[in-house]
Design a protein around this motif. Structure first.
Motif, PDB file in Angstrom:
ATOM      1  N   GLY A 109     -14.096  -4.578 -45.524  1.00  0.00           N
ATOM      2  CA  GLY A 109     -13.942  -5.091 -44.173  1.00  0.00           C
ATOM      3  C   GLY A 109     -14.620  -4.217 -43.141  1.00  0.00           C
ATOM      4  N   GLU A 110     -14.475  -2.901 -43.291  1.00  0.00           N
ATOM      5  CA  GLU A 110     -15.086  -1.969 -42.350  1.00  0.00           C
ATOM      6  C   GLU A 110     -16.608  -2.059 -42.406  1.00  0.00           C
ATOM      7  OE1 GLU A 110     -15.357   2.890 -41.926  1.00  0.00           O
ATOM      8  OE2 GLU A 110     -13.498   1.991 -42.680  1.00  0.00           O
ATOM      9  N   HIS A 113     -17.752  -5.287 -40.730  1.00  0.00           N
ATOM     10  CA  HIS A 113     -17.665  -5.163 -39.262  1.00  0.00           C
ATOM     11  C   HIS A 113     -18.819  -4.315 -38.733  1.00  0.00           C
ATOM     12  CE1 HIS A 113     -15.839  -4.847 -35.289  1.00  0.00           C
ATOM     13  NE2 HIS A 113     -16.038  -3.535 -35.340  1.00  0.00           N
ATOM     14  N   ALA A 114     -19.121  -3.198 -39.389  1.00  0.00           N
ATOM     15  CA  ALA A 114     -20.190  -2.310 -38.936  1.00  0.00           C
ATOM     16  C   ALA A 114     -21.556  -2.993 -38.990  1.00  0.00           C
ATOM     17  CB  ALA A 114     -20.212  -1.037 -39.777  1.00  0.00           C
ATOM     18  N   GLY A 116     -21.951  -6.296 -38.808  1.00  0.00           N
ATOM     19  CA  GLY A 116     -21.941  -7.537 -38.033  1.00  0.00           C
ATOM     20  C   GLY A 116     -22.087  -8.780 -38.867  1.00  0.00           C
ATOM     21  N   GLY A 118     -20.130 -11.197 -42.360  1.00  0.00           N
ATOM     22  CA  GLY A 118     -18.867 -11.474 -43.021  1.00  0.00           C
ATOM     23  C   GLY A 118     -18.739 -10.737 -44.344  1.00  0.00           C
ATOM     24  N   GLU A 119     -17.504 -10.582 -44.813  1.00  0.00           N
ATOM     25  CA  GLU A 119     -17.266  -9.894 -46.080  1.00  0.00           C
ATOM     26  C   GLU A 119     -17.945 -10.628 -47.235  1.00  0.00           C
ATOM     27  OE1 GLU A 119     -13.138  -9.154 -46.755  1.00  0.00           O
ATOM     28  OE2 GLU A 119     -12.833  -8.167 -44.818  1.00  0.00           O
TER      29      GLU A 119
END
Length: 253
Positions: A109-110, A113-114, A116, A118-119
Motif C-alpha cells: 500500500g505504501e 501511494h508513493a 501514485g 493502485g496496488e
C-alpha cells in the motif's frame, strides 16, 4: 569492451569490466567465470582457490605460495579477451510463486501511494516483468535481480527493518530480490515467496545463479501456505519451478 586489473591484497585480484549494472557486463563476467571453472575442473589452474563474480567484475582468489600474480595473469589474459568478445550464454528460466496479499506484502500500500498508482497495478507491473539474476550476495542465496520496471523504482526505505521475514520479495532502486533468510533489511516488501532459495544439502545450495531469469506468479494466501508446507515436508521439489508453467501452481496445491 575494456577492463582493468585491480589488486585485492596479496592473494586476490579483480578483473573489472565496467562501472554500471548492465546485462552485457554480466555476460562477460559469467563467461570468464565459466572459463576459469573449466580450467579448475581440469586441474589446469594451480593455485587458484575460488572466484567471486559480481555485477561487473570477477575476483580471483589464489594461494601466493603456489602461484604468482604475473603467472596467473598470463593464463587469464586470453580467457578475458575471449569473454569480452563472446556471446553471453542464456541462463535457466524460473517461474516462482509469490503471494502479494496481507501480511506477506506489508509495504504494498505504501509503495502504491508513493508511486501514485493502485496496488493491483504494482502487482501487475512487478509480476509482469522478467528479471535477470545479476549476482548473489549479502546473504547465502540472496539474488540481486534487475531490471525493475521504471514505474516501480523507489529509493530504499528511510527506516530499515530489524527483521525481514524469510522469503520476502522486495524492491529498491532498479532491483528486486528475495530474502532467503530472516534478516535486517531496508527494501520495500511487496510479497513473499514460499520456495526455499538456499539448502546446504543440495549439490548446488543456491537455487538461483547469476545469469538466470525469473518471473513471478501471483498466488493466493491459501496457495502460498500449501506450497510452503509442501516444500517443508519435501513433497514439493524447489526445482519444479524451473521452466514452470502457470498450471504448476494448481498442481502443487
Amino acid at each position: 569492451m575494456s577492463h582493468r586489473i585491480l589488486d585485492a591484497g596479496d592473494a586476490a585480484l579483480t578483473i573489472e569490466f565496467g562501472a554500471v549494472i548492465d546485462p552485457a557486463l554480466l555476460g562477460t563476467v559469467n563467461a570468464l567465470d565459466t572459463a576459469i571453472q573449466h580450467l579448475l575442473d581440469a586441474g589446469e589452474l594451480p593455485g587458484v582457490i575460488e572466484t567471486m563474480p559480481t555485477f561487473r567484475s570477477l575476483t580471483v582468489f589464489f594461494d601466493p605460495l603456489t602461484t604468482e600474480r604475473a603467472i596467473l595473469l598470463t593464463t587469464l589474459q586470453p580467457l578475458i579477451a575471449a569473454a569480452e568478445h563472446g556471446v553471453p550464454a542464456d541462463g535457466r528460466h524460473w517461474r516462482l510463486p509469490v503471494c502479494y496479499e496481507g501480511e506477506a506484502a506489508p509495504d504494498l500500500g505504501e509503495v502504491a501511494h508513493a508511486l501514485g498508482i493502485g496496488e493491483a497495478e504494482v502487482v501487475a507491473l512487478h509480476s509482469g516483468a522478467e528479471y535477470l539474476v545479476y549476482m548473489l550476495g549479502f546473504l547465502p542465496g540472496f539474488p540481486f535481480m534487475g531490471d525493475l520496471p521504471e514505474k516501480l523504482r523507489l529509493p530504499r526505505r528511510t527506516q530499515p527493518r530489524v527483521r525481514v521475514p524469510a522469503g520476502s520479495v522486495a524492491i529498491a532502486t532498479g532491483l528486486t530480490a528475495i530474502y532467503p533468510w530472516e534478516s535486517p533489511g531496508g527494501w520495500h516488501l511487496l510479497g513473499r515467496c514460499p520456495v526455499s532459495l538456499f539448502d546446504a544439502h543440495r549439490a548446488a545450495p543456491s537455487l538461483l545463479a547469476a545469469g538466470d531469469r525469473v518471473r513471478f506468479m501471483p498466488v493466493s494466501a491459501d496457495q502460498y501456505r500449501a506450497i510452503e508446507a509442501g516444500v517443508r515436508s519435501g513433497e514439493i521439489d524447489p526445482l519444479q519451478w524451473l521452466h514452470a508453467a502457470p498450471s504448476t501452481v494448481e498442481n502443487a496445491t
